[in-house]
Design a protein around this motif. Structure first.
Motif, PDB file in Angstrom:
ATOM      1  N   SER A  18       0.803  -1.230   0.000  1.00 19.20           N
ATOM      2  CA  SER A  18       0.000   0.000   0.000  1.00 19.20           C
ATOM      3  C   SER A  18       0.828   1.268   0.000  1.00 19.20           C
ATOM      4  CB  SER A  18      -0.905   0.040   1.234  1.00 19.20           C
ATOM      5  OG  SER A  18      -1.734  -1.075   1.238  1.00 19.20           O
ATOM      6  N   PHE A  32      -6.580  -4.215  -3.787  1.00 15.33           N
ATOM      7  CA  PHE A  32      -7.884  -4.740  -4.191  1.00 15.33           C
ATOM      8  C   PHE A  32      -7.768  -5.914  -5.157  1.00 15.33           C
ATOM      9  CE2 PHE A  32      -8.613  -0.307  -2.881  1.00 15.33           C
ATOM     10  CZ  PHE A  32      -9.417  -0.558  -1.779  1.00 15.33           C
ATOM     11  N   GLY A  92     -11.614   1.425   8.145  1.00 17.06           N
ATOM     12  CA  GLY A  92     -11.526   1.170   6.705  1.00 17.06           C
ATOM     13  C   GLY A  92     -10.771  -0.125   6.425  1.00 17.06           C
ATOM     14  N   ASN A 140       5.220   7.931  10.130  1.00 18.58           N
ATOM     15  CA  ASN A 140       4.928   7.210   8.896  1.00 18.58           C
ATOM     16  C   ASN A 140       5.969   7.597   7.851  1.00 18.58           C
ATOM     17  OD1 ASN A 140       3.258   5.478   7.233  1.00 18.58           O
ATOM     18  ND2 ASN A 140       2.830   7.330   6.061  1.00 18.58           N
ATOM     19  N   ARG A 175      -3.894   7.494 -12.356  1.00 15.54           N
ATOM     20  CA  ARG A 175      -2.510   7.620 -11.913  1.00 15.54           C
ATOM     21  C   ARG A 175      -1.625   7.775 -13.144  1.00 15.54           C
ATOM     22  NH1 ARG A 175      -1.503   2.809 -10.543  1.00 15.54           N
ATOM     23  NH2 ARG A 175      -2.315   2.801  -8.424  1.00 15.54           N
ATOM     24  N   VAL A 199      -9.161   9.208   9.519  1.00 16.90           N
ATOM     25  CA  VAL A 199      -8.920   7.803   9.175  1.00 16.90           C
ATOM     26  C   VAL A 199      -9.865   7.528   8.006  1.00 16.90           C
ATOM     27  CG1 VAL A 199      -9.033   5.415   9.947  1.00 16.90           C
ATOM     28  CG2 VAL A 199      -8.309   7.212  11.536  1.00 16.90           C
ATOM     29  N   PRO A 200      -9.332   7.445   6.784  1.00 15.59           N
ATOM     30  CA  PRO A 200     -10.208   7.419   5.611  1.00 15.59           C
ATOM     31  C   PRO A 200     -10.858   6.059   5.398  1.00 15.59           C
ATOM     32  CG  PRO A 200      -7.935   7.154   4.937  1.00 15.59           C
ATOM     33  CD  PRO A 200      -7.910   7.349   6.435  1.00 15.59           C
ATOM     34  N   ILE A 201     -12.053   6.105   4.886  1.00 11.30           N
ATOM     35  CA  ILE A 201     -12.715   4.890   4.407  1.00 11.30           C
ATOM     36  C   ILE A 201     -12.915   5.129   2.917  1.00 11.30           C
ATOM     37  CG2 ILE A 201     -14.786   3.457   4.570  1.00 11.30           C
ATOM     38  CD1 ILE A 201     -14.984   4.367   7.503  1.00 11.30           C
ATOM     39  N   THR A 202     -12.167   4.393   2.106  1.00  9.22           N
ATOM     40  CA  THR A 202     -12.089   4.757   0.694  1.00  9.22           C
ATOM     41  C   THR A 202     -11.685   3.573  -0.164  1.00  9.22           C
ATOM     42  OG1 THR A 202     -11.071   6.286  -0.890  1.00  9.22           O
ATOM     43  CG2 THR A 202      -9.653   5.471   0.866  1.00  9.22           C
ATOM     44  N   ASP A 203     -12.065   3.651  -1.429  1.00  9.24           N
ATOM     45  CA  ASP A 203     -11.588   2.664  -2.399  1.00  9.24           C
ATOM     46  C   ASP A 203     -10.494   3.268  -3.290  1.00  9.24           C
ATOM     47  OD1 ASP A 203     -13.172   4.438  -3.764  1.00  9.24           O
ATOM     48  OD2 ASP A 203     -14.421   2.933  -4.748  1.00  9.24           O
ATOM     49  N   PRO A 211      -7.023   3.670  -4.427  1.00  4.65           N
ATOM     50  CA  PRO A 211      -5.997   2.661  -4.146  1.00  4.65           C
ATOM     51  C   PRO A 211      -4.693   3.225  -3.585  1.00  4.65           C
ATOM     52  CG  PRO A 211      -6.193   3.018  -6.508  1.00  4.65           C
ATOM     53  CD  PRO A 211      -7.285   3.804  -5.872  1.00  4.65           C
ATOM     54  N   ILE A 269      -4.253   5.593  -1.222  1.00  5.09           N
ATOM     55  CA  ILE A 269      -4.519   6.436  -0.048  1.00  5.09           C
ATOM     56  C   ILE A 269      -3.360   6.411   0.952  1.00  5.09           C
ATOM     57  CG2 ILE A 269      -5.720   4.669   1.314  1.00  5.09           C
ATOM     58  CD1 ILE A 269      -6.848   8.348   0.956  1.00  5.09           C
ATOM     59  N   ARG A 270      -2.475   5.379   0.890  1.00  6.58           N
ATOM     60  CA  ARG A 270      -1.308   5.340   1.783  1.00  6.58           C
ATOM     61  C   ARG A 270      -0.045   5.855   1.083  1.00  6.58           C
ATOM     62  NH1 ARG A 270      -2.430   5.897   6.731  1.00  6.58           N
ATOM     63  NH2 ARG A 270      -0.210   5.519   7.038  1.00  6.58           N
ATOM     64  N   MET A 271      -0.199   6.431  -0.105  1.00 10.04           N
ATOM     65  CA  MET A 271       0.912   7.095  -0.785  1.00 10.04           C
ATOM     66  C   MET A 271       0.721   8.612  -0.653  1.00 10.04           C
ATOM     67  SD  MET A 271       2.770   4.757  -2.179  1.00 10.04           S
ATOM     68  CE  MET A 271       2.727   3.115  -2.944  1.00 10.04           C
ATOM     69  N   LYS A 306      -2.828   5.205  11.189  1.00  9.28           N
ATOM     70  CA  LYS A 306      -3.915   5.066  10.201  1.00  9.28           C
ATOM     71  C   LYS A 306      -4.471   6.397   9.714  1.00  9.28           C
ATOM     72  CE  LYS A 306      -5.232   0.572  11.892  1.00  9.28           C
ATOM     73  NZ  LYS A 306      -6.004  -0.120  12.898  1.00  9.28           N
ATOM     74  N   ARG A 361     -15.075   8.046   9.590  1.00 10.46           N
ATOM     75  CA  ARG A 361     -15.794   8.018  10.857  1.00 10.46           C
ATOM     76  C   ARG A 361     -14.984   8.743  11.928  1.00 10.46           C
ATOM     77  NH1 ARG A 361     -19.411   3.490  11.490  1.00 10.46           N
ATOM     78  NH2 ARG A 361     -19.323   3.923  13.720  1.00 10.46           N
ATOM     79  N   LYS A 362     -13.639   8.798  11.718  1.00 11.47           N
ATOM     80  CA  LYS A 362     -12.763   9.455  12.702  1.00 11.47           C
ATOM     81  C   LYS A 362     -12.125  10.695  12.093  1.00 11.47           C
ATOM     82  CE  LYS A 362     -10.909   5.646  15.518  1.00 11.47           C
ATOM     83  NZ  LYS A 362      -9.737   4.765  15.594  1.00 11.47           N
TER      84      LYS A 362
END
Lengths: 713, 713
Positions: A514, A593, A607, B73, B91, B252-256, B258, B260-262, B282, B329-330
């Motif tokens: 990730s 994914f 998440g 991080n 991308r 703290v993201p809830i996402t699709d 891909p 999101i950690r870059m 997170k 949610r956070k």
């Protein structure tokens, strides 16, 4: 005198390295434990100090490896000094102290007081109970009728709380340059045990004392070579003492010896040997063979302790190291000991009371093994005990403690006996000098010994929890730890020859899918009591590998899988097992994914989980781990089961989830079992299992599970 | 109301990153300093978070780099997302976040609260005074007649101690999912300064208040963009604001999505841009361009703050990141800001009161520069101030602070203006779309910006303390920081092209000669206020190099050398200068006794010093640093002077001790000078040196030295 009574899951006696390892692990695993020690304070200097690379791996898994690594002195090279033809010592060889490539850490030195500090801090951070000092057990009983009952408290221990004075050991009042110096004779094997003495004295002192009765499910005796717990259990240490007497000085040396900051083995022609261990804060430890002590007593086995003092020890060192000069102005600590090797007859009573550390193995300190092996005893036992206390595992896995660790203790004293003999002997003048020690043989032993001494060579035998071929008795200490044939699984080692079953898995860097961050693979295996299934998926841009990946995703998500059956309801998806993937595709070709959900569980607050999928690919800044190449992992992939202590249980085909289910069914308890059902299951497993029986498991837990009424599976 | 009066060497106003860096350095260098802050508590979340690799090097030199490295991080890769032909984001590129090879660290992210914690811990460990919170200065005067006197206290500051309520900033009461969320608007440039307001309120509250008069030798105003100290001095920030409004969410993201950690730069076709900064625990920080705020006020320059809230910001992100979903949610923290770039006109008043950090440069936060440059301001100043307070250096070196750091501030806002424009603009539809931003240009700017953003590019110009050719005015911010021609030294860069004068020296591994341990060269340069002379000796098994080594040993031991002249009597041999050797011979071919005593000083308690001689040789476990090859160091060897902040002052011939003496004579004060003589010396050096003069040094300190009566030289 006040009296108290209480219950605790685990009682630990002794707050040295073994006891503290146990307390730390249990705190991390969420098991309630108390740890008591008869001494009033932790130690501040001296004592054991060498840390093997395997021990640093364990420290790292407990969260404080970096503290030890930063504060310690690193030992890189061993220099061998021997007499030349004129009998003058010369450097004859240099060898690396740690064999290159066996670990991401190398052997270091740091005094025991700091190491105990790291444990104490970690216990506090993990919410464990603080060490109770000045507390001495004086009565132990085990109710044998209760030992097989999952939730019973079969152990009763009476504790006495001591006054500060009673808990302070008597030390010799050595003085050096006007300052009083602590010595370690009170813990040396040249001193008698003082436990009884302390107890007697405490009876007379009504001030500080109170007595307490503790009932425990499990207990660890980590109370040293004179172990009170061992004596109560009636177990013995077997082995011998030798005539070799050694002194130990921790000094800031003033010397013209050029290798004083290297680890050195110096054999003089006629004056004995010195081992040099350079330490932190400019200190150097010298282990010095003493040739001037007089023997006393009937068998001539004990030296006259009163004749040993720092001056006598230093003079020996000066004779051995001549023509180089050595002296000091700062003496930090000193002691003396007599070499001997002894191992305990039993490491456990009813798999309820266990012994670890010096309580079951004593030997000479020079190889830097004692503290390491002691901590590793407790590290081996802690996760098993926690898993049983939590009801995740059957009690049968506790037998593997003695099987695995008594084997190691036997290996250790064999190594130490050989090493000590070679070290204490006079160098041979030439090949005809049969009584002398061959320096070539010494060097060879040193090099071979290095692998043993690293802690990396540990190879646990076949058992319930190690899926290897062959006899469990022969591969351990003789204890039967076999699983019934119904659950017997054997690894397919050729799928990953570099991930040997029974050994700890070595570490190489992999990249988080990730965020592309490189991690040492071992960093993904912190000590939290969890099992890991690591799926090496191969290159999943290949259709065949992707199909297998999808299949394993489905099978693991199925309610019949070990993952679903043995994870308790209401707990986090990775509470018992962590499922990790390491793939061999280009990192940039994939996203998380592309992997089944079992590798990236969704949480409605957090998440997706981004921490379970890794790529074996080139990093931007830290090179290429090449874990597939280095471990010779098949392009077909493989599934690897790793124990909570990082030892490999199983290597098999990637897609064969049936075998994984079978392996875990051999000792794990299905989720949602009521206490009653648990007991029933436990009893069924133990049918026909008397003392010395073959430990055959005759009941299928999945049948037991089916008998519970409608709990979620 | 109680009144107090006291003296202190240094008073620091503001306990943010710049002020804390100053306090930490001064504590380490043994200078007494007080640090006050008007806020009642340190911050706990949000705020600045990016740490450059250069900042991590500095943290490591202060002893807590490992803490930041472990907890943060790590950002490895930047992904660029742009609209495709259909206007859907894709991308388009991946580039490494930190340019490989420029540092042993890479850029990481950790919230400011933790970083402040590391500083606070280090101040305490170093024996410095704790931060005094809820303390506000309200009157400042400088006695101009005293500013050139070495030991005078020309600064008077009145402080008021606030009640807890007064010291607590007003925050918006945002709530998310039922929990109150801290926001950062009170520190945002969209809020007015509240200092005056707090002061007024405090006058009315007699309960907790007391006033205090502090006299100080030196002072640092590190009190933020609304700096009270800067306002008192009458200095200005010059520059402009833009119309670009950005919101910041820590979630703290809830996402699709891909990546999101870059770290991502996302340009949507029409909805603006998002920058993603993945963080610890997170969390992810989103910088989100806001397109829905209404402009208010006359110039349209300020947005309506009341219209900005987390929901509005999230909705912008959702439009920009479509078709991907993102929610949370956070919510940990949020703020908003308006982009602008401004730099202070002056960084110092009389080289007695200095400004650092946001007090002299403000810009947009997205490039992760602000906190880094602020800390580096203070890091640049601290050792100079300490050296002057201790009487080791002449006050003239203090002018280099503005010269060096204002130059950096100007570079920074130029970088930021360009970066912000490219980031906030709409992507060009095609090459004909002149108003749009070319994505190719954006990528190129990003890649080039990475070197600047790393902090590694910093290249200080010629000055008293940097022996470079050329004009000091042109190479700095225009301040004259030249040394008199008598002491003017110019480096011979071709002896080591890879050790560029004016830049920090990069790090490679070298081996300690005494114990074979590999160290990163930078680890040998901890921040303790000392200068280093590093002698790269070449291969001293070669007679010519050995002869030069012996010569330099003699010359440095001579009473005429800088080492003997500028190290105060009675202090440790390495109290002001550390002399290190790095040789290119095989390690095993040498012992420390092959080196002159100046490289292994003897101490009657500690014995020989084993920490100053290093080999450029292959290690057992950590490869080969090859520092000679990597830095292209001449086989003839070279001498390198490294400043206390790790920047290179000089590279010259190994054997040329005369030039070393000349360099240090340009600004250092001979040892054993009485206060009176010091003042005289200082005055002599400043003859003819008025404001704007050439700063010519007309007196030779060795002459002044000769006038002192018989003190040991």
């Amino acid at each position: 005198m006040d009296k108290f009574e209480s219950c605790v899951d685990v009682l630990i006696v002794g707050a040295g390295p073994a006891g503290l390892t146990m307390a730390t692990c249990l705190a991390k695993y969420g098991i309630e434990a108390r740890i008591v020690d008869k001494r009033g304070t932790k130690i501040f200097n001296g004592q054991a100090d060498g840390l093997q690379c395997r021990t640093l791996e364990i420290f790292d898994s407990l969260g404080f490896g970096h503290r030890a690594w930063r504060e310690s002195n690193h030992m890189l090279e061993i220099c061998l000094w021997n007499p030349d033809d004129e009998g003058v010592i010369r450097r004859s060889d240099r060898i690396p102290d740690t064999i290159p490539g066996i670990s991401r850490f190398q052997q270091v030195v740091l005094h025991q007081g700091r190491i105990e500090r790291f444990f104490l801090d970690t216990i506090a951070e993990s919410g464990g109970h603080a060490v109770e000092r000045g507390v001495l057990p004086f009565e132990l009983s085990i109710d044998e009728n209760l030992v097989d009952e999952q939730d019973a408290y079969p152990i009763k221990v009476k504790l006495r709380h001591l006054s500060e004075e009673e808990a302070t050991p008597q030390q010799s009042a050595t003085s050096a340059n006007g300052a009083a110096i602590q010595d370690g004779l009170f813990r040396s094997n040249m001193s008698a045990d003082d436990t009884q003495e302390v107890l007697e004295a405490s009876k007379l002192d009504a001030k500080a004392n109170r007595e307490e009765l503790v009932k425990a499910k499990y207990m660890l005796g980590a109370d040293g070579a004179h172990s009170w717990v061992r004596n109560q259990l009636g177990f013995k240490l077997e082995g011998d003492s030798t005539d070799y007497i050694w002194g130990v000085l921790d000094i800031v040396p003033i010397t013209d010896f050029p290798d004083i900051r290297m680890r050195c083995a110096i054999h003089s022609a006629k004056s004995g040997s010195v081992m040099i261990i350079p330490r932190e804060n400019k200190l150097v430890r010298l282990y010095i063979q003493l040739t001037v002590t007089e023997k006393v007593g009937e068998g001539g086995a004990k030296a006259d302790r009163s004749k040993i003092n720092p001056d006598v020890i230093l003079q020996s060192a000066q004779r051995i190291m001549a023509p180089y000069q050595i002296t000091y102005r700062k003496l930090d600590w000193w002691t003396a000991y007599q070499i001997g090797q002894r191992v305990g007859t039993n490491f456990s009573a009813h798999e309820r009371v266990f012994l670890a550390g010096d309580a079951v193995h004593t030997h000479s300190p020079k190889a830097g093994q004692g503290m390491n092996v002691s901590m590793q005893d407790a590290y081996n036992l802690a996760w098993k005990m926690a898993s049983v206390v939590k009801g995740h595992s059957d009690r049968s896995i506790l037998k593997t403690y003695q099987s695995e660790r008594r084997k190691i203790a036997n290996d250790l004293i064999e190594f130490d006996a050989k090493f000590s003999r070679l070290f204490s002997g006079r160098p041979a003048k030439d090949v005809m000098d049969a009584e002398g020690i061959s320096m070539a043989e010494f060097k060879e032993a040193f090099e071979k010994g290095n692998m043993f001494a690293s802690g990396i060579a540990v190879d646990y035998g076949a058992s319930t929890i190690v899926a290897k071929d062959g006899s469990t008795k022969e591969q351990g200490d003789g204890t039967d730890v076999s699983v019934s044939t119904r659950f017997r699984v054997v690894s397919d080692q050729k799928l990953a020859p570099g991930i040997p079953v029974g050994k700890r898995m070595n570490s190489l860097k992999v990249l988080n899918q990730s965020d592309a961050r490189p991690w040492h693979f071992q960093e993904l295996l912190p000590s939290n009591g969890r099992w890991r299934l690591v799926v090496f998926t191969g290159d999943i841009t290949q259709p065949a590998q992707r199909a297998k990946l999808e299949s394993i995703g489905k099978l693991l998500a199925d309610s019949s899988s070990f993952l679903q059956r043995f994870t308790p309801p209401e707990s986090r998806h990775d509470a018992v097992f962590e499922v990790l993937a390491v793939h061999r595709s280009p990192r940039a070709a994939l996203e998380i994914f592309d992997f089944p959900e079992v590798f990236r569980a969704f949480d409605e607050v957090d998440g997706w989980d981004y921490s379970k999928i890794y790529a074996d690919d080139v990093s931007y800044h830290e090179g290429f781990g090449d874990i597939y190449g280095s471990f010779d992992i098949s392009p077909e992939g493989c599934a690897v089961i790793i124990r909570p202590d990082q030892y490999v249980s199983y290597v098999g085909p990637m897609e064969d989830v049936d075998t994984l289910n079978k392996f875990f069914s051999g000792f794990m308890v299905p989720k949602g079992m009521s206490d009653r059902a648990l007991d029933g299951d436990s009893q069924m497993r133990n049918v026909g299992k008397g003392p010395g029986s073959d430990g055959v498991v005759t009941a299928d837990p999945s049948v037991a599970q089916a008998s519970t009424d409608g709990l979620p599976m």
